[in-house]
Scaffold this motif. Structure first.
Motif, PDB file in Angstrom:
ATOM      1  N   SER A   1      59.740  56.951  -1.989  1.00 43.17           N
ATOM      2  CA  SER A   1      59.216  55.569  -2.502  1.00 43.17           C
ATOM      3  C   SER A   1      58.272  55.720  -3.655  1.00 43.17           C
ATOM      4  N   ILE A   2      56.950  56.438  -3.047  1.00 41.45           N
ATOM      5  CA  ILE A   2      55.915  57.014  -3.889  1.00 41.45           C
ATOM      6  C   ILE A   2      56.324  58.020  -5.168  1.00 41.45           C
ATOM      7  N   GLY A   3      57.300  58.843  -4.783  1.00 46.03           N
ATOM      8  CA  GLY A   3      57.610  59.500  -5.859  1.00 46.03           C
ATOM      9  C   GLY A   3      58.577  58.952  -7.164  1.00 46.03           C
ATOM     10  N   ASP A   4      59.429  58.040  -6.687  1.00 49.49           N
ATOM     11  CA  ASP A   4      60.073  56.958  -7.502  1.00 49.49           C
ATOM     12  C   ASP A   4      59.019  56.273  -8.451  1.00 49.49           C
TER      13      ASP A   4
ATOM     14  N   THR B   1      53.823  63.585  -1.822  1.00 51.13           N
ATOM     15  CA  THR B   1      53.670  64.216  -0.559  1.00 51.13           C
ATOM     16  C   THR B   1      52.213  63.960   0.082  1.00 51.13           C
ATOM     17  N   VAL B   2      51.229  64.129  -1.020  1.00 52.42           N
ATOM     18  CA  VAL B   2      49.921  63.970  -0.852  1.00 52.42           C
ATOM     19  C   VAL B   2      49.521  62.888   0.203  1.00 52.42           C
ATOM     20  N   PHE B   3      50.155  61.684  -0.299  1.00 55.68           N
ATOM     21  CA  PHE B   3      49.629  60.461   0.371  1.00 55.68           C
ATOM     22  C   PHE B   3      49.797  60.483   1.814  1.00 55.68           C
ATOM     23  N   ASP B   4      50.839  61.071   2.490  1.00 54.17           N
ATOM     24  CA  ASP B   4      51.199  61.020   4.017  1.00 54.17           C
ATOM     25  C   ASP B   4      50.533  62.474   4.544  1.00 54.17           C
TER      26      ASP B   4
ATOM     27  N   SER C   1      47.048  65.188   8.062  1.00 49.47           N
ATOM     28  CA  SER C   1      45.882  66.124   8.272  1.00 49.47           C
ATOM     29  C   SER C   1      44.834  65.892   9.194  1.00 49.47           C
ATOM     30  N   CYS C   2      44.543  64.513   9.101  1.00 49.49           N
ATOM     31  CA  CYS C   2      43.198  63.804   9.534  1.00 49.49           C
ATOM     32  C   CYS C   2      43.837  63.668  10.983  1.00 49.49           C
TER      33      CYS C   2
ATOM     34  N   ALA D   1      43.262  56.782   4.103  1.00 53.08           N
ATOM     35  CA  ALA D   1      44.559  57.563   3.359  1.00 53.08           C
ATOM     36  C   ALA D   1      45.749  56.673   3.906  1.00 53.08           C
ATOM     37  N   LEU D   2      46.067  56.142   5.052  1.00 50.95           N
ATOM     38  CA  LEU D   2      47.214  55.307   5.284  1.00 50.95           C
ATOM     39  C   LEU D   2      47.193  54.018   4.419  1.00 50.95           C
ATOM     40  N   ALA D   3      45.989  53.564   4.350  1.00 48.53           N
ATOM     41  CA  ALA D   3      45.860  52.166   3.704  1.00 48.53           C
ATOM     42  C   ALA D   3      46.423  52.387   2.218  1.00 48.53           C
ATOM     43  N   ILE D   4      45.861  53.623   1.626  1.00 48.29           N
ATOM     44  CA  ILE D   4      46.185  54.015   0.262  1.00 48.29           C
ATOM     45  C   ILE D   4      47.665  54.297   0.007  1.00 48.29           C
ATOM     46  N   ALA D   5      48.371  54.748   1.197  1.00 45.56           N
ATOM     47  CA  ALA D   5      49.685  55.281   1.123  1.00 45.56           C
ATOM     48  C   ALA D   5      50.687  54.043   1.223  1.00 45.56           C
TER      49      ALA D   5
END
Length: 285
Positions: free
Chosen positions: A64-67, A83-86, A91-92, A116-120
């Motif tokens: 989704s984010i890649g598109d 992939t960074v978003f998730d 990692s946290c 990080a989850l909220a941003i994703a």
């Protein structure tokens, strides 16, 4: 009660022709089988399910984010960045798992993971909004939220918080171990600095290379051959430097070179290392 057969061995005497030896004898015993730990089984199953859900969440959010990002850049870079978003909040969670015995240390990765989850989730919802499919974007964002929620619950079950006194004891032990570990690097740094200072002093004073002189002919020296005097070491010396210094001072006997290396370079030097270095230096010259 259920039982299972276990093979065991024991030493028994065995005699042939009047000579007795102790030999191994195998025998079987029935031991009770402990009841199944259903709590552990259920927790393992839930953890496996959370792992599968997390993997599916990463695939969905990356697509989704890649598109969404591919609208502004090339697809490979867009999906790599997606992939960074998730991976950040995953990692946290891994750091939170490592700090499961210390709630104070686990607090920071837990809060960071939530941000990080909220941003994703916002990025997934934005993808749906840009594509005039806001409802799908919101549902897709909920996938990441559900995965994170499940992992949070699983980590709470795995966490083993300590009482206040035990936590203080653990912190004190960790501080002592950390101090000893830090001193390793500090001592190495100080040793390196002292060696540099000594090398600078020798270079400025002109003492480097001033080895004692030895007689060139037998007539100038003592009538009976003796082992050359041990040269004075200058500054920190490695094993190789010590061997070269000994050879330049006229010490050729391997045993004498070995004693000199142990005296000025490394008191724990091995004889085979000194012999190998001596052979290499002679071959090179």
């Amino acid at each position: 009660m259920k039982t299972r057969t276990v093979q065991r061995t024991q030493l028994v005497p065995h005699t042939i022709d009047g000579r007795t030896e102790m030999v191994l004898d195998r025998y079987s015993v029935e031991v009770p089988v402990p009841p199944r730990d259903w709590d552990r089984t259920v927790l393992a199953a839930v953890t496996a399910a959370a792992a599968v859900i997390g993997a599916a969440c990463v695939v969905w959010s990356t697509a989704s984010i890649g598109d969404l990002l591919a609208r502004a850049t090339v697809a490979p870079a867009a999906y790599a960045a997606a992939t960074v978003f998730d991976l950040v909040w995953l990692s946290c969670m891994a750091l939170e798992w490592l700090a499961r015995y210390d709630q104070a240390r686990a607090a920071l990765p837990r809060r960071t993971g939530h941000w990080a989850l909220a941003i994703a989730m916002a990025a997934i919802a934005a993808h749906g909004w840009v594509g005039d499919q806001l409802a799908i974007g919101i549902v897709g964002a909920a996938v990441s939220g559900l995965a994170k929620t499940l992992w949070t619950v699983v980590l709470r079950h795995h966490a083993k918080p300590l009482d206040n006194r035990t936590q203080q004891w653990v912190d004190a032990q960790r501080a002592q171990a950390g101090g000893r570990l830090a001193m390793v690097a500090v001592r190495r740094e100080l040793t390196r600095a002292e060696a540099l200072v000594e090398a600078e002093r020798i270079a400025i004073s002109g003492e480097s290379g001033d080895l004692p002189e030895f007689p060139d002919t037998p007539q100038d020296g003592p009538e009976t051959p003796e082992e050359p005097a041990t040269p004075k070491p200058y500054g920190p010396m490695t094993l190789t430097d010590a061997v070269r210094t000994a050879l330049s001072a006229g010490i050729t006997d391997p045993d004498a070179v070995f004693r000199y290396v142990r005296k000025v370079a490394d008191a724990n030097a091995k004889e085979e290392s000194v012999t190998r270095t001596l052979r290499m230096i002679r071959k090179a010259s």
